[in-house]
Design an enzyme around this catalytic site. Structure first.
Site, mmCIF file in Angstrom:
data_model
loop_
_atom_site.group_PDB
_atom_site.id
_atom_site.type_symbol
_atom_site.label_atom_id
_atom_site.label_comp_id
_atom_site.label_asym_id
_atom_site.label_seq_id
_atom_site.Cartn_x
_atom_site.Cartn_y
_atom_site.Cartn_z
ATOM 1 N N GLY A 51 -3.797 12.030 -6.328
ATOM 2 C CA GLY A 51 -4.855 11.431 -5.499
ATOM 3 C C GLY A 51 -5.853 12.393 -4.890
ATOM 4 N N ASP A 106 -5.650 12.670 -0.317
ATOM 5 C CA ASP A 106 -6.644 11.604 -0.240
ATOM 6 C C ASP A 106 -6.494 10.798 1.050
ATOM 7 O OD1 ASP A 106 -4.194 10.559 -1.043
ATOM 8 O OD2 ASP A 106 -4.938 9.648 -2.890
ATOM 9 N N ASP A 109 -1.033 8.262 5.542
ATOM 10 C CA ASP A 109 -0.565 6.900 5.832
ATOM 11 C C ASP A 109 0.696 6.998 6.708
ATOM 12 O OD1 ASP A 109 0.075 4.202 5.759
ATOM 13 O OD2 ASP A 109 0.625 4.171 3.648
ATOM 14 N N LYS A 138 -5.211 6.524 7.861
ATOM 15 C CA LYS A 138 -4.945 5.093 8.084
ATOM 16 C C LYS A 138 -4.440 4.877 9.495
ATOM 17 C CE LYS A 138 -3.562 2.697 4.125
ATOM 18 N NZ LYS A 138 -2.601 2.007 3.250
ATOM 19 N N PHE A 159 -4.724 -1.688 2.061
ATOM 20 C CA PHE A 159 -4.560 -0.881 0.856
ATOM 21 C C PHE A 159 -5.915 -0.651 0.206
ATOM 22 C CE2 PHE A 159 -3.357 0.162 -3.459
ATOM 23 C CZ PHE A 159 -2.374 1.106 -3.223
ATOM 24 N N VAL A 160 -6.269 0.629 0.018
ATOM 25 C CA VAL A 160 -7.595 0.956 -0.499
ATOM 26 C C VAL A 160 -7.483 1.695 -1.838
ATOM 27 C CG1 VAL A 160 -8.649 1.039 1.786
ATOM 28 C CG2 VAL A 160 -7.681 3.124 0.835
ATOM 29 N N ASP A 166 -5.174 5.223 -5.996
ATOM 30 C CA ASP A 166 -4.833 4.331 -7.100
ATOM 31 C C ASP A 166 -4.058 3.111 -6.648
ATOM 32 O OD1 ASP A 166 -2.447 5.972 -6.499
ATOM 33 O OD2 ASP A 166 -1.570 4.892 -8.195
ATOM 34 N N ARG A 172 -8.525 5.181 -9.842
ATOM 35 C CA ARG A 172 -8.843 6.471 -9.218
ATOM 36 C C ARG A 172 -10.282 6.892 -9.507
ATOM 37 N NH1 ARG A 172 -3.885 8.729 -7.583
ATOM 38 N NH2 ARG A 172 -2.133 8.413 -8.981
HETATM 39 P P1 IMP Z 1 2.187 8.798 3.222
HETATM 40 O O1 IMP Z 1 3.259 9.707 2.692
HETATM 41 O O2 IMP Z 1 2.717 7.408 3.511
HETATM 42 O O3 IMP Z 1 1.371 9.352 4.363
HETATM 43 O O4 IMP Z 1 1.217 8.438 2.049
HETATM 44 C C1 IMP Z 1 0.520 9.306 1.394
HETATM 45 C C2 IMP Z 1 0.356 8.888 -0.061
HETATM 46 O O5 IMP Z 1 0.534 7.470 -0.270
HETATM 47 C C3 IMP Z 1 -1.049 9.171 -0.454
HETATM 48 O O6 IMP Z 1 -1.111 10.444 -1.034
HETATM 49 C C4 IMP Z 1 -1.353 8.092 -1.453
HETATM 50 O O7 IMP Z 1 -0.933 8.528 -2.728
HETATM 51 C C5 IMP Z 1 -0.475 6.933 -1.093
HETATM 52 N N1 IMP Z 1 -1.228 5.900 -0.327
HETATM 53 C C6 IMP Z 1 -1.111 5.592 0.973
HETATM 54 N N2 IMP Z 1 -1.943 4.603 1.327
HETATM 55 C C7 IMP Z 1 -2.624 4.269 0.209
HETATM 56 C C8 IMP Z 1 -3.659 3.309 -0.074
HETATM 57 O O8 IMP Z 1 -4.140 2.544 0.778
HETATM 58 N N3 IMP Z 1 -4.095 3.275 -1.351
HETATM 59 C C9 IMP Z 1 -3.624 4.084 -2.340
HETATM 60 N N4 IMP Z 1 -2.664 5.007 -2.109
HETATM 61 C C10 IMP Z 1 -2.166 5.089 -0.853
HETATM 62 MG MG MG Z 2 -1.193 10.625 -3.147
#
Ligand code: IMP
Ligand code: MG
Length: 187
Positions: A51, A106, A109, A138, A159-160, A166, A172
């Site tokens: 990403g 990217d 979250d 987010k 979700f974006v 992706d 992507r």
């Molecule tokens: P985290 O580990 O939950 O902070 O998420 C990070 C990873 O989850 C990012 O690198 C993305 O690959 C994926 N991700 C989180 N939210 C989204 C979204 O809204 N769209 C697409 N991928 C997401």
């Molecule tokens: Mg990612």
């Protein structure tokens, strides 16, 4: 990308959140900030694949300093949900001893991805410092606390896709960031 492909992919979006022009502008000012912050320092930019690839390609061209590039590949998402586990796809970590590191992703979250990678870097390598840059942050309660030092835009809890982000591996290559129409999400 041909107009036809771009149109077809973009027709699948319900809403556009950030246009290509907005993204370009924001990355330009983030690059200028990083250029000021790391002047004269040994800098390595590490992107989280897949990403972060588009963000990295555009951001480093706005950082007007000598720097090295590297990447780590991890995954934690299935469809539109975080699985709660961060899988590293390679065992060897980048060589960052004695260097300042900016870790790029990217989107921030739950925080699990950036937290797991920063922790492994801090425990298994000897960087001078580790900072985090994300294109999107987010607005959710994080499972793991992460200080994002450079943030492009805040987004709500939805979700974006696009610009590296992706859904099941696709979308992507849309050059902007938006929300998919419900009909393109399998429930
Ligand atoms: P985290 O580990 O939950 O902070 O998420 C990070 C990873 O989850 C990012 O690198 C993305 O690959 C994926 N991700 C989180 N939210 C989204 C979204 O809204 N769209 C697409 N991928 C997401
Ligand atoms: Mg990612």
């Amino acid at each position: 990308m041909s107009d036809l492909l771009e149109q077809r992919l973009q027709q699948r979006l319900d809403r556009v959140l950030f246009s290509k022009e907005q993204i370009d502008q924001r990355i330009e000012s983030m690059g200028a900030e990083i250029t000021r912050d790391y002047s004269g320092q040994p800098l390595t930019v590490i992107t989280i694949l897949q990403g972060g690839a588009l963000f990295m390609a555009d951001l480093i061209r706005e950082i007007h300093l000598p720097l090295k590039l590297d990447s780590v590949s991890v995954s934690s998402y299935e469809g539109t949900e975080s699985t709660g586990r961060v899988n590293f796809h390679q065992s060897k970590l980048p060589d960052i001893d004695g260097r300042h590191v900016i870790l790029l992703d990217d989107i921030l979250d739950t925080g699990r991805t950036l937290s797991a990678i920063s922790q492994r870097f801090a425990e298994e390598c000897s960087p001078l410092s580790i900072k985090v840059a994300v294109l999107l942050s987010k607005q959710v309660d994080r499972a793991e606390h992460v200080d994002a030092d450079y943030v492009g835009f805040e987004v709500g809890n939805e979700f974006v896709v696009g610009y590296g982000l992706d859904y099941n591996g696709e979308y992507r290559n849309i050059p902007l960031i938006g929300v998919l129409k419900d009909e393109y999400i399998q429930s």
